[in-house]
Design an enzyme around this catalytic site. Structure first.
Site, mmCIF file in Angstrom:
data_model
loop_
_atom_site.group_PDB
_atom_site.id
_atom_site.type_symbol
_atom_site.label_atom_id
_atom_site.label_comp_id
_atom_site.label_asym_id
_atom_site.label_seq_id
_atom_site.Cartn_x
_atom_site.Cartn_y
_atom_site.Cartn_z
ATOM 1 N N GLY A 226 34.419 -35.956 -114.924
ATOM 2 C CA GLY A 226 33.869 -37.036 -116.022
ATOM 3 C C GLY A 226 34.365 -38.456 -115.587
ATOM 4 N N CYS A 256 38.668 -32.501 -111.284
ATOM 5 C CA CYS A 256 38.755 -34.071 -111.426
ATOM 6 C C CYS A 256 39.419 -34.685 -112.946
ATOM 7 C CB CYS A 256 37.509 -34.741 -111.133
ATOM 8 S SG CYS A 256 37.285 -34.666 -109.441
ATOM 9 N N GLN A 260 42.872 -33.811 -114.372
ATOM 10 C CA GLN A 260 43.810 -34.411 -115.004
ATOM 11 C C GLN A 260 44.149 -34.241 -116.435
ATOM 12 O OE1 GLN A 260 41.567 -38.060 -114.390
ATOM 13 N NE2 GLN A 260 41.234 -37.893 -112.353
ATOM 14 N N HIS A 342 35.499 -32.203 -105.458
ATOM 15 C CA HIS A 342 34.399 -31.693 -105.723
ATOM 16 C C HIS A 342 34.025 -30.613 -104.948
ATOM 17 C CE1 HIS A 342 32.984 -34.094 -109.220
ATOM 18 N NE2 HIS A 342 33.756 -35.168 -108.652
ATOM 19 N N GLU A 344 31.751 -28.283 -105.310
ATOM 20 C CA GLU A 344 30.383 -28.046 -105.252
ATOM 21 C C GLU A 344 29.665 -28.927 -104.109
ATOM 22 O OE1 GLU A 344 30.364 -31.837 -107.184
ATOM 23 O OE2 GLU A 344 31.627 -30.359 -107.291
#
Length: 373
Positions: A226, A256, A260, A342, A344
């Site tokens: 996000g 991500c 966090q 990431h 993906e």
């Protein structure tokens, strides 16, 4: 159209523009990927940010829609050196200009992007304004001063007003797992990876409520990527308390921003990087395998977790080799792990796709232990 770019340090650039006649403010971050501009522009993690591409040409293959990571463009605008007059690719459905115009966004090009990147590398991410309707520097200075900085806002709440996806069925025949996703700005590629592994996905969207899990009864929890500062989101919501109530009950996986927030919920510090990690060529060392291996990863973030004060509870699983920042961690006692990249890989590379399989293994192990208890 003629366009202007003004930075908060007073730097002023003139260039050309395509897209919609508009003015845009945001934090400028640079992305060094040589491909994948469609995925970048449609990644919700770029909400509130203007993307500066270091690649020489952007837009040469047009827009094909299949490669988009969401239903719209989330980057506030884009900056690049050159934009071809025509898109040349058999998959293209729209030119970059047509896409930007439809999204009511703009791009500025034909300016010194090398100088811009050097400036951000030296000074850190800078706030700026792009306009193709007003090219007066004094007028733009006043607008920049008066504009509300989106980077200081809870951008997840802005994102939540745009996406309405409720669930995604498993793509591999009979479903194997139920996964509840806390959606902070999830990419389509992540949903596809989970779905391809037999997961039925239910999204829990802002404002978040732990009560929504009761109806889903998931096998695991996923905390998505996000935009924005995780500390701002934590201050404005009850998300950290909700997460603490979840951790002992379900296997959890975060990417991500989700990574966090997991760190924050255990008391870790969050640090902001000078210019962030935005590219598809970041080397990450994994300690999950023997021998240890290095993966080339896709990354998009400005903040990192400082694990030092929670090392009694977490172990390091991945390290970013460029700057030795934390790239992954795993709880020593609870079924929780997370990564700061990431897996993906949209756009690529696909070195880290196996990370999703760890989540599947975690759910399997947890389910067996629960049944044997």
């Amino acid at each position: 159209m003629q366009a202007s770019l003004l930075l908060e340090d007073g730097s002023f650039f003139r260039g050309q523009s395509i897209g919609f006649p508009t003015e845009t403010t945001g934090e400028i971050v640079f992305n060094t990927a040589m491909t994948g501009y469609e995925e970048v522009l449609s990644d919700p993690s770029y909400l509130g940010q203007i993307v500066l591409f270091t690649s020489s040409y952007i837009g040469n293959t047009g827009i094909n829609f299949e490669d988009l990571e969401s239903k719209q463009m989330y980057a506030e605008a884009l900056i690049c050196k050159n934009i071809p007059a025509y898109a040349d690719n058999y998959r293209s459905k729209k030119s970059l200009h047509e896409f930007l115009y439809h999204q009511k966004k703009s791009a500025i090009f034909d300016l010194d992007t090398r100088l811009l990147v050097q400036k951000i590398r030296n000074s850190g991410c800078l706030y700026g304004i792009i306009s193709n309707t007003d090219n007066d520097i004094n007028s733009l200075k006043e607008k920049l001063i008066q504009s509300q900085k989106k980077i200081l806002a809870n951008t997840v709440s802005i994102y939540s007003k745009t996406e309405n996806t409720i669930s995604l069925k498993a793509k591999t025949g009979q479903k194997k797992y139920k996964v509840a996703v806390f959606d902070f700005g999830i990419k389509q590629g992540i949903l596809d990876c989970l779905s391809n592994l037999g997961c039925d996905i239910s999204l829990i969207q802002y404002p978040y409520s732990i009560e929504a899990l009761d109806a889903i009864q998931p096998d695991g929890i996923f905390f998505s990527n996000g935009s924005g500062d995780p500390s701002v989101l934590a201050e404005e919501t009850n998300i950290l308390n909700d997460m603490q109530n979840i951790f002992s009950k379900y296997p959890c996986f975060g990417i991500c921003l989700g990574h966090q927030l997991i760190g924050l919920s255990f008391g870790a510090k969050i640090n902001k990087l000078n210019s962030g990690h935005h590219a598809i060529n970041h080397p990450v060392k994994s300690f999950l395998t023997q021998p240890h291996k290095v993966m080339i990863t896709s990354q998009n973030h400005n903040f990192v977790v400082d694990i030092e004060n929670i090392k009694n509870e977490f172990e390091v699983t991945h390290i970013h080799l460029n700057d030795n920042t934390l790239a992954g961690m795993k709880h020593k006692y609870l079924p929780i792990y997370s990564v700061q990249f990431h897996p993906e890989a949209n756009p690529g590379p696909r070195d880290a796709e196996e990370i999703f399989h760890y989540f599947i293994e975690l759910m399997n192990t947890f389910k067996k232990e629960k049944n044997n208890a």
